[in-house]
Design an enzyme around this catalytic site. Structure first.
Site, PDB file in Angstrom:
ATOM      1  N   LYS A 232       0.848  -1.196  -0.080  1.00 27.65           N
ATOM      2  CA  LYS A 232       0.036  -0.111  -0.030  1.00 27.65           C
ATOM      3  C   LYS A 232       0.889   1.282  -0.067  1.00 27.65           C
ATOM      4  O   LYS A 232       1.769   1.444   1.003  1.00 27.65           O
ATOM      5  CB  LYS A 232      -0.848  -0.121   1.104  1.00 27.65           C
TER       6      LYS A 232
ATOM      7  N   ARG B 291     -11.074   9.189   1.894  1.00 29.37           N
ATOM      8  CA  ARG B 291     -10.986  10.032   3.077  1.00 29.37           C
ATOM      9  C   ARG B 291     -12.201  10.689   3.293  1.00 29.37           C
ATOM     10  O   ARG B 291     -12.853  10.878   4.351  1.00 29.37           O
ATOM     11  CB  ARG B 291      -9.731  10.619   3.367  1.00 29.37           C
TER      12      ARG B 291
ATOM     13  N   LYS C 210       0.850   9.897   5.889  1.00 29.94           N
ATOM     14  CA  LYS C 210       1.406   8.544   6.053  1.00 29.94           C
ATOM     15  C   LYS C 210       2.257   7.977   5.718  1.00 29.94           C
ATOM     16  O   LYS C 210       2.538   6.694   5.413  1.00 29.94           O
ATOM     17  CB  LYS C 210      -0.098   7.670   5.927  1.00 29.94           C
TER      18      LYS C 210
ATOM     19  N   LYS D  67      -1.929  -1.364  -3.755  1.00 28.70           N
ATOM     20  CA  LYS D  67      -3.164  -0.262  -3.538  1.00 28.70           C
ATOM     21  C   LYS D  67      -2.203   0.916  -3.635  1.00 28.70           C
ATOM     22  O   LYS D  67      -1.170   1.026  -2.986  1.00 28.70           O
ATOM     23  CB  LYS D  67      -3.726  -0.498  -2.413  1.00 28.70           C
TER      24      LYS D  67
ATOM     25  N   SER E 257     -10.433   5.359  -5.007  1.00 29.05           N
ATOM     26  CA  SER E 257     -11.350   6.317  -5.106  1.00 29.05           C
ATOM     27  C   SER E 257     -10.909   7.504  -5.945  1.00 29.05           C
ATOM     28  O   SER E 257     -11.704   7.880  -6.952  1.00 29.05           O
ATOM     29  CB  SER E 257     -11.824   7.191  -3.890  1.00 29.05           C
TER      30      SER E 257
ATOM     31  N   TYR F 167     -15.317   0.367  -7.242  1.00 30.25           N
ATOM     32  CA  TYR F 167     -16.584   0.971  -7.190  1.00 30.25           C
ATOM     33  C   TYR F 167     -17.479   0.812  -8.208  1.00 30.25           C
ATOM     34  O   TYR F 167     -18.797   1.208  -8.158  1.00 30.25           O
ATOM     35  CB  TYR F 167     -16.450   2.529  -6.683  1.00 30.25           C
TER      36      TYR F 167
END
Length: 336
Positions: free
Chosen positions: A203, A213, A226, A257, A283, A322
């Site tokens: 990731k 988020r 992060k 990811k 997303s 999605y």
């Protein structure tokens, strides 16, 4: 393996095999199936509630009752796995993140409700502290540092709670060191040795997560970035080491990811480890296709399907997307 070089033109005319749909299908190297699709679904509190996610056109949050209905519709369309992500309100975000392993939290209630009504669909979950953390991070923050071992202890409790609620696949997305081994040991001890783990093994610290988020209510809470636990986008070998570690600690499946910006990593993971390999079409990837299609700049339907084909070509066994409900309808209708 010895590869025979093709004869020279005109003995070799590759377009012969592209001339008709039947011939193209005959030599097609990969297939995109509804079985390859995992549908991420956002949860919210309430009853008969839907909430639009502004940065993800066409995506909504659903209350548990409507999520059960959506799971039934997805299963009827051939989708075999859904993945749950909770939108948590500020009043349940606490420094100890205790809501993460509350048996009655939003995710665990949804797992039980779905398995009661749609038992044949597999339910995947997310394991990370960011939806429950006032700091918006996937682990505990102490003096500005995201601490590892204490975070792993909390993530283990979260994993066991989700397994007890009936989850089929646990998805640790936190990127803390040692969490897969700790979860696997705890699941075995708790009598949940049959529960599978799809590790977010590679990731990356990516700019493509922004709309997600928003969807889970973590955007405003996040302090800093992060980068101390997610991978550097320039690193390939480190990603492979992370995948090897998680497989060694008991992950049944691994994930890369984001998806499309890291297709090279997907291909190398599959070739090197020969384990079930997945990608998350995140997303930001979804939102870009939607936005371009909404402005008439691309054919959204064709771009959607081409993007999903790319994951299969790169060696992925499946993809979290999605687009899953739309893609499933097109595939079942005989998309060419």
């Amino acid at each position: 393996m010895t590869r025979q070089a093709p004869p020279a033109f005109p003995l070799s005319r590759p377009r012969r095999m592209r001339r008709t749909p039947a011939l193209r299908a005959l030599q097609r190297e990969e297939r995109l199936s509804v079985d390859d699709l995992i549908w991420p679904v956002f949860l919210c509190d309430g009853e008969s509630v839907t909430q639009e996610v502004a940065s993800m056109p066409g995506v909504i949050r659903r209350s548990v009752d409507l999520t059960v209905e959506a799971a039934a519709e997805a299963h009827a369309a051939g989708i075999r796995v859904i993945c749950l992500f909770p939108y948590t309100l500020d009043d349940v975000k606490t420094p100890d993140c205790a809501e993460a392993w509350n048996p009655e939290n939003l995710t665990n209630r949804a797992i039980r409700a779905i398995k009661a009504q749609v038992p044949d669909i597999a339910v995947m979950t997310d394991i990370a502290l960011d939806p429950y953390n006032p700091d918006g991070h996937d682990g505990f923050v102490e003096d500005g540092i995201i601490v590892n071992d204490r975070s792993v202890e909390a993530l283990v409790k979260m994993a066991v709670a989700q397994a007890e609620a009936g989850a089929d696949i646990l998805g640790p997305s936190d990127m803390m060191d040692g969490r897969i081994g700790a979860m696997r040991a705890a699941l075995e001890q708790a009598g949940h040795g049959e529960v599978t783990i799809m590790s977010y093994a590679a990731k990356y610290a990516s700019a493509f997560y922004g709309p997600f988020r928003d969807a889970v209510g973590a955007s405003g809470a996040l302090k800093g970035d992060k980068k101390t636990y997610q991978l550097d986008p320039l690193n390939r070998a480190e990603a492979l080491r992370a995948v090897a570690r998680d497989i060694g600690e008991g992950a049944d499946m691994v994930m890369v990811k984001p998806g499309m910006p890291y297709l090279d990593i997907c291909r190398e993971v599959k070739d090197r480890f020969a384990v079930p390999t997945y990608a998350y079409q995140v997303s930001g990837e979804y939102a870009m296709i939607r936005a371009a299609a909404g402005n008439g700049w691309i054919d959204g339907e064709k771009a959607m399907m081409e993007s999903l084909m790319a994951f299969r070509r790169a060696g992925c066994d499946g993809v979290l997307t999605y687009f899953a409900p739309e893609a499933a309808k097109l595939i079942r209708a005989g998309w060419e």
